[in-house]
Enzyme design. Structure first.
Site, PDB file in Angstrom:
ATOM      1  CD  GLU A 175      43.745  40.185  30.023  1.00  0.00           C
ATOM      2  OE1 GLU A 175      43.678  41.175  30.773  1.00  0.00           O
ATOM      3  OE2 GLU A 175      42.848  39.877  29.210  1.00  0.00           O
ATOM      4  NE  ARG A 199      42.895  43.923  37.280  1.00  0.00           N
ATOM      5  CZ  ARG A 199      41.603  43.627  37.104  1.00  0.00           C
ATOM      6  NH1 ARG A 199      41.022  42.750  37.902  1.00  0.00           N
ATOM      7  NH2 ARG A 199      40.914  44.187  36.130  1.00  0.00           N
ATOM      8  CB  THR A 218      46.222  45.088  34.594  1.00  0.00           C
ATOM      9  OG1 THR A 218      45.128  44.185  34.748  1.00  0.00           O
ATOM     10  CG2 THR A 218      45.899  46.334  35.411  1.00  0.00           C
ATOM     11  CE  LYS A 244      40.035  44.330  29.298  1.00  0.00           C
ATOM     12  NZ  LYS A 244      41.146  44.323  30.265  1.00  0.00           N
TER      13      LYS A 244
END
Length: 215
Positions: free
Chosen positions: A42, A46, A70, A130
């Site tokens: 993943e 960021r 993100t 998640k």
């Protein structure tokens, strides 16, 4: 679970990666993860260039499952798809982004920690969500409590996961896989400690096997 979600669950751990230098680090990192038996990543937005990192990792290891984390905008989703990314992870549950990802036919795993989140995910027909930030939001105890009214979901906790608590999480039937950055810390990546990353992945794989009775 559908075959794609099952493939991630079968691996058991999902490295959550921030790449500051994709041109230098994406390919060797992909090789290091796969060598350790963890062919999934993943790559978070960021850091700028997450889509470039996804493309380079897929080129280096075509069989690897690579997605974006993100993700907070539709533009992130578009960039991920254009780069060959295979899944989307969002910090929270944004119905607009979930609908957009489903429209684009790319799996999305939104961050869910409340009954309201779970209710919304249920309306979208999601089966894998998640749980973020996991430890700070009540950890495994809360995940188990939430699974009572919502048995439809398998959960991928992320946040505060390490080699120390990985087995405890994975031993729970509700847990599909655990996301973590402990095997891909900034120190390990920035200093190109690929062998250490591979070793941490191998340790993780052994814990997955132990937790699931295959050790």
């Amino acid at each position: 679970m559908n075959p794609f979600n099952a493939a991630i669950a079968n691996i058991g751990v999902v490295p959550v990666i921030k790449l500051n230098n994709p041109e230098r680090d994406a390919a060797p990192l992909a090789h290091a993860l796969c060598a350790g038996g963890v062919p999934v990543a993943e790559v978070t937005f960021r850091a700028a260039g997450a889509d470039k990192a996804i493309r380079l990792m897929k080129q280096a290891e075509p069989e690897m499952i690579v997605g974006a984390g993100t993700v907070t905008t539709k533009e992130h989703i578009d960039a991920t798809i254009a780069a060959g990314g295979q899944f989307i992870v969002t910090p929270g549950l944004d119905p607009e982004l979930v609908a957009y990802a489903q429209e684009k036919n790319i799996p999305i795993f939104p961050g869910c920690t409340t009954p309201t989140d779970y209710h919304t995910a249920l309306k979208f027909g999601l089966e894998l969500i998640k749980f973020f930030p996991a430890e700070q939001s009540g950890g495994l105890a809360k995940i188990k409590a939430m699974s009572a009214p919502f048995p439809q979901f398998k959960v991928m906790p992320t946040g505060g996961i390490s080699l120390k608590n990985l087995k405890e999480y994975l031993s729970a039937p509700v847990i599909a896989a655990c996301g973590g950055s402990y095997m891909v810390t900034a120190d390990l990546i920035d200093n190109q400690k690929w062998d250490e990353i591979t070793d941490l992945c191998k340790q993780s794989v052994e814990i997955v096997k132990e937790a699931r009775g295959n050790g």
